[in-house]
Design an enzyme around this catalytic site. Structure first.
Site, PDB file in Angstrom:
ATOM      1  N   THR A  29       0.915  -1.392   0.140  1.00 49.20           N
ATOM      2  CA  THR A  29      -0.039  -0.031   0.023  1.00 49.20           C
ATOM      3  C   THR A  29       0.730   1.426  -0.109  1.00 49.20           C
ATOM      4  O   THR A  29       1.885   1.245   0.485  1.00 49.20           O
ATOM      5  CB  THR A  29      -0.883  -0.038   1.212  1.00 49.20           C
ATOM      6  OG1 THR A  29      -1.849  -1.147   0.991  1.00 49.20           O
ATOM      7  CG2 THR A  29      -1.579   1.231   1.669  1.00 49.20           C
ATOM      8  N   THR A  42       0.216   0.902   6.741  1.00 46.41           N
ATOM      9  CA  THR A  42       0.216  -0.354   5.906  1.00 46.41           C
ATOM     10  C   THR A  42       0.535  -1.393   6.553  1.00 46.41           C
ATOM     11  O   THR A  42       1.135  -1.759   7.624  1.00 46.41           O
ATOM     12  CB  THR A  42       1.402  -0.394   4.795  1.00 46.41           C
ATOM     13  OG1 THR A  42       1.497  -1.355   4.104  1.00 46.41           O
ATOM     14  CG2 THR A  42       2.912   0.172   5.404  1.00 46.41           C
ATOM     15  N   GLY A  43      -0.327  -2.586   6.124  1.00 49.46           N
ATOM     16  CA  GLY A  43      -0.273  -4.009   6.891  1.00 49.46           C
ATOM     17  C   GLY A  43      -1.551  -4.841   6.872  1.00 49.46           C
ATOM     18  O   GLY A  43      -2.257  -4.595   5.917  1.00 49.46           O
ATOM     19  N   GLY A  45      -4.570  -5.348   7.482  1.00 53.18           N
ATOM     20  CA  GLY A  45      -5.720  -4.229   7.680  1.00 53.18           C
ATOM     21  C   GLY A  45      -6.740  -4.563   8.757  1.00 53.18           C
ATOM     22  O   GLY A  45      -7.183  -3.735   9.596  1.00 53.18           O
ATOM     23  N   ARG A  74     -14.464  -7.007   0.694  1.00 55.03           N
ATOM     24  CA  ARG A  74     -13.758  -6.981   1.932  1.00 55.03           C
ATOM     25  C   ARG A  74     -13.188  -5.543   1.883  1.00 55.03           C
ATOM     26  O   ARG A  74     -12.353  -5.118   0.719  1.00 55.03           O
ATOM     27  CB  ARG A  74     -12.702  -8.034   1.918  1.00 55.03           C
ATOM     28  CG  ARG A  74     -11.768  -7.648   3.230  1.00 55.03           C
ATOM     29  CD  ARG A  74     -10.518  -6.917   2.688  1.00 55.03           C
ATOM     30  NE  ARG A  74      -9.472  -6.988   3.805  1.00 55.03           N
ATOM     31  CZ  ARG A  74      -8.325  -6.281   3.961  1.00 55.03           C
ATOM     32  NH1 ARG A  74      -8.115  -5.631   2.672  1.00 55.03           N
ATOM     33  NH2 ARG A  74      -7.437  -6.190   4.550  1.00 55.03           N
ATOM     34  N   GLY A  85     -10.304  -2.813   3.868  1.00 49.47           N
ATOM     35  CA  GLY A  85      -9.086  -2.918   4.681  1.00 49.47           C
ATOM     36  C   GLY A  85      -9.186  -1.717   5.556  1.00 49.47           C
ATOM     37  O   GLY A  85     -10.310  -0.943   5.623  1.00 49.47           O
ATOM     38  N   ASP A  86      -7.971  -1.317   6.138  1.00 54.00           N
ATOM     39  CA  ASP A  86      -7.968  -0.258   6.970  1.00 54.00           C
ATOM     40  C   ASP A  86      -7.733   1.039   6.021  1.00 54.00           C
ATOM     41  O   ASP A  86      -8.191   2.144   6.719  1.00 54.00           O
ATOM     42  CB  ASP A  86      -6.743  -0.291   7.926  1.00 54.00           C
ATOM     43  CG  ASP A  86      -5.214  -0.711   7.150  1.00 54.00           C
ATOM     44  OD1 ASP A  86      -5.541  -1.435   6.372  1.00 54.00           O
ATOM     45  OD2 ASP A  86      -4.480  -0.056   7.516  1.00 54.00           O
TER      46      ASP A  86
HETATM   47  N1  ASP Z   1      -3.386  -2.392   4.717  1.00 54.01           N
HETATM   48  C1  ASP Z   1      -3.924  -2.754   3.377  1.00 54.01           C
HETATM   49  C2  ASP Z   1      -5.133  -3.407   3.637  1.00 54.01           C
HETATM   50  O1  ASP Z   1      -5.249  -4.266   4.436  1.00 54.01           O
HETATM   51  C3  ASP Z   1      -2.987  -3.754   2.507  1.00 54.01           C
HETATM   52  C4  ASP Z   1      -1.645  -2.998   2.633  1.00 54.01           C
HETATM   53  O2  ASP Z   1      -1.107  -2.313   3.581  1.00 54.01           O
HETATM   54  O3  ASP Z   1      -0.832  -3.185   1.527  1.00 54.01           O
HETATM   55  O4  ASP Z   1      -6.143  -3.498   2.683  1.00 54.01           O
END
Ligand code: ASP
Length: 350
Positions: free
Chosen positions: A216, A267-268, A270, A244, A246-247
């Site tokens: 991300t 990023t991570g 989510g 779905r 995410g965050d």
């Molecule tokens: N945080 C993002 C999600 O969960 C994924 C990412 O950080 O690449 O959608």
């Protein structure tokens, strides 16, 4: 040690006695507040955290990543240098990354279970506390610009799916065919996960995949007026299904900005970032516990999240120009630039 400026507002009371010419000047302290001295114009970005190791990275790939991160920093910083706003700066920086197939945002986004690209993004203005987000869109070329349009040109904070796409069209934003976002590399990643899922009979995107890279993108800027803005843009997670989200488009989880504390982009994984309100939690530790940006970010990413296997990281920036880039994964594409010089770009832990 941070410098503090004590600002005092004085109420000047001039009282005249009955005796002509005999006046008394009384200065009465009415309020006192402490504000951080404003730091230099600064931009910090990330291109995702994950299992990013030297061993798995070719020299060519590494220099491609470094060049694109530097290009993004230079693009955003130029806006700040020209006296532009933190909002304009992060849009410039993020769009460079959205247009690059290297990152999981815009072109190069990961694929859903059904083989589509569904994009999420959010933005927040630390001066006004306003925010905008879009989720699950498939034809808006620059999701971060759509998030900004939601913030600035609608009474809402978040729009999703076809409604968000309709809004972007009406706003005159660039609309593309859904296959604009397609890259063979990401499509192959989906095929690999589907095969794994088939073999192991589990929903692969939800379990701990040791090869996972999040990718991300996000940016935070501090402009000459002391205003902080933060933004995040993503394709989400490979093999996501059922719509779905995410965050990244969730204000407080993936993105947060407040001039009095900090700006954060996450990023991570989510689901962990949503449940732990990661971006806001860092700002809240600063606000209510008087923690420094560095300590607050460390606490959230490397203590709270790490303790529950919530993998990922954040980049953040406060009003004094302090930068904190924390992650509990092997690496995170990241960098910053300020008045002290050229872009500083990092990939690995060490
Ligand atoms: N945080 C993002 C999600 O969960 C994924 C990412 O950080 O690449 O959608």
């Amino acid at each position: 040690m941070k410098k503090l400026i004590y600002l005092f507002s004085f109420l000047i009371l001039l009282s005249c006695s009955g005796n002509q010419g005999d006046s008394t000047l009384e200065a009465t302290l009415s309020t006192g507040q402490i504000v951080e001295e404003q730091g230099p114009i600064t931009l910090v970005i990330h291109g995702g955290a994950g299992t990013i190791t030297r061993d798995a990275m070719s020299a060519d790939m590494e220099s491609e990543y470094r060049a694109k991160l530097s290009e993004s920093l230079n693009a955003g910083y130029q806006v700040l240098e020209n006296g532009g706003s933190s909002l304009d700066a992060i849009i410039e920086a993020i769009q460079v990354l959205e247009e690059s197939p290297l990152f999981n945002a815009g072109k190069g986004a990961v694929f859903t279970h059904e083989g589509r690209n569904e994009l999420d993004a959010s933005i927040m203005d630390g001066k006004t506390g306003m925010a905008g987000a879009i989720a699950g869109v498939s034809n808006i070329k620059s999701p971060i610009s759509a998030a900004r349009a939601v913030m600035e040109n609608s009474p809402h904070v978040m729009m999703s799916g076809q409604g968000a796409e309709q809004f972007a069209l009406e706003q005159g934003l660039e609309i593309v065919e859904p296959d604009y976002f397609h890259t063979d590399k990401r499509y192959q990643q989906l095929q690999d996960v589907l095969e794994k899922e088939n073999n192991e009979g589990t929903s692969a995107y939800l379990y701990e995949n040791p090869d996972r890279k999040f990718s991300t993108v996000g940016a935070i800027a501090l402009d000459k007026d002391g205003n902080i803005a933060a933004g995040t843009s993503t394709g989400g997670m490979t093999n996501k299904r059922y719509g779905r989200i995410g965050d990244s488009p969730i204000i407080g989880a993936g993105t947060y900005a407040d001039n009095t504390t900090c700006g954060v982009s996450s990023t991570g994984h989510g689901e962990f970032f949503i449940r732990n309100i990661v971006a806001y939690d860092i700002a809240a530790l600063m606000k209510y516990k008087n923690m420094s940006l560095n300590d607050a970010a460390e606490e959230v990413v490397n203590n709270k999240l790490a303790a529950i296997n919530g993998s990922g990281g954040i980049v953040s920036l406060d009003r004094a120009g302090n930068v904190a880039m924390k992650f509990n994964t092997e690496g995170m594409y990241r960098g910053y630039i300020n008045e002290k010089g050229s872009p500083q770009v990092f990939i690995y832990k060490d």
